[in-house]
Design a protein around this motif. Sequence first.
Motif, PDB file in Angstrom:
ATOM      1  N   PRO A  76      52.285  37.012  48.180  1.00 24.96           N
ATOM      2  CA  PRO A  76      51.506  36.240  49.149  1.00 24.96           C
ATOM      3  C   PRO A  76      52.347  35.215  49.896  1.00 24.96           C
ATOM      4  CG  PRO A  76      50.324  36.384  47.061  1.00 24.96           C
ATOM      5  CD  PRO A  76      51.703  36.916  46.813  1.00 24.96           C
ATOM      6  N   VAL A  89      48.351  43.775  46.490  1.00 31.68           N
ATOM      7  CA  VAL A  89      48.710  43.442  45.113  1.00 31.68           C
ATOM      8  C   VAL A  89      48.251  44.549  44.176  1.00 31.68           C
ATOM      9  CG1 VAL A  89      48.689  40.954  45.482  1.00 31.68           C
ATOM     10  CG2 VAL A  89      46.583  42.105  44.779  1.00 31.68           C
ATOM     11  N   ASP A  93      49.576  42.113  39.136  1.00 30.25           N
ATOM     12  CA  ASP A  93      49.965  40.943  39.935  1.00 30.25           C
ATOM     13  C   ASP A  93      48.906  39.849  39.806  1.00 30.25           C
ATOM     14  OD1 ASP A  93      52.307  42.174  40.929  1.00 30.25           O
ATOM     15  OD2 ASP A  93      51.116  43.267  42.402  1.00 30.25           O
ATOM     16  N   GLU A  94      49.025  38.811  40.614  1.00 29.61           N
ATOM     17  CA  GLU A  94      48.044  37.741  40.573  1.00 29.61           C
ATOM     18  C   GLU A  94      46.655  38.278  40.900  1.00 29.61           C
ATOM     19  OE1 GLU A  94      49.102  33.661  41.976  1.00 29.61           O
ATOM     20  OE2 GLU A  94      50.681  34.749  43.040  1.00 29.61           O
ATOM     21  N   VAL A  99      44.909  35.030  44.712  1.00 29.35           N
ATOM     22  CA  VAL A  99      45.619  35.335  45.959  1.00 29.35           C
ATOM     23  C   VAL A  99      44.836  34.808  47.154  1.00 29.35           C
ATOM     24  CG1 VAL A  99      46.462  37.194  47.450  1.00 29.35           C
ATOM     25  CG2 VAL A  99      46.753  37.353  44.969  1.00 29.35           C
ATOM     26  N   ILE A 109      43.590  41.233  52.048  1.00 28.70           N
ATOM     27  CA  ILE A 109      44.094  41.485  50.698  1.00 28.70           C
ATOM     28  C   ILE A 109      43.730  42.906  50.302  1.00 28.70           C
ATOM     29  CG2 ILE A 109      44.015  40.848  48.256  1.00 28.70           C
ATOM     30  CD1 ILE A 109      43.204  38.041  49.106  1.00 28.70           C
ATOM     31  N   CYS A 127      38.775  41.389  47.549  1.00 28.35           N
ATOM     32  CA  CYS A 127      39.751  42.155  48.327  1.00 28.35           C
ATOM     33  C   CYS A 127      39.068  42.770  49.548  1.00 28.35           C
ATOM     34  CB  CYS A 127      40.426  43.224  47.469  1.00 28.35           C
ATOM     35  SG  CYS A 127      39.425  44.672  47.083  1.00 28.35           S
TER      36      CYS A 127
END
Length: 219
Positions: A76, A89, A93-94, A99, A109, A127
């Motif tokens: 990010p 991601v 990942d986070e 994010v 995202i 997302c």
Amino acid sequence: MADAAERRDRLAAARLYLVIDAAAAPSVVPAALEGGVDLVQLRDKHASDDEIVHVGGELLALCEQHDALFLVNDRPDLAGACGAHGVHVGQDDEPVDAVREIVGEQTLIGLSTHSREQVDAAGRSACDYFAVGPVYETPTKAGRPAVGTELVSYAAAHAGKPWFAIGGIEAGNAGAVVGAGAERLVVVRAIRDAADPAAAAAELRSFVDASERVVGQAQ
């Protein structure tokens, strides 16, 4: 620069997504965009942060010229540094909510999914889109088992937001993936390694464009 609403409109209309490394990007992306790619992700585990930001800035400019979207994989912070339209991601990942706090509401995202449970969770998450795969085994994700077209069909029946099929997809099997319900495809090698990236992109684009026409005729 596209605003949040325009980015999401572009995402909804996107059909062919190219994932590319920094070294190959300058020679492949311009032709791929001409051939019909409308979303480009820069994914490079070995490039330095400075290289990602430099190449990312060039790819962003190219994508803007073609009304396409540009995303950065995993990072990010680097997506923000090069002004990318979004960040993608993975499950390790986070988390998406974290994010979103970093990038704000304007940045897209994307999230990778590999199971029915992850597809369902992506649908409930913040997302903007998710990817389903790998549909077929691919050296790009060595060691990750293929999910097959069954998960593609599951996503087609249950997704409430844009999603893409990914993993080992090329002209020889794209028809089967689209036949299972995919309206959007992600490719790596099928365009990156092609002798003519524009022609390869156009051929892959024809599968999803044909699918869109069939859906429209059925409505």
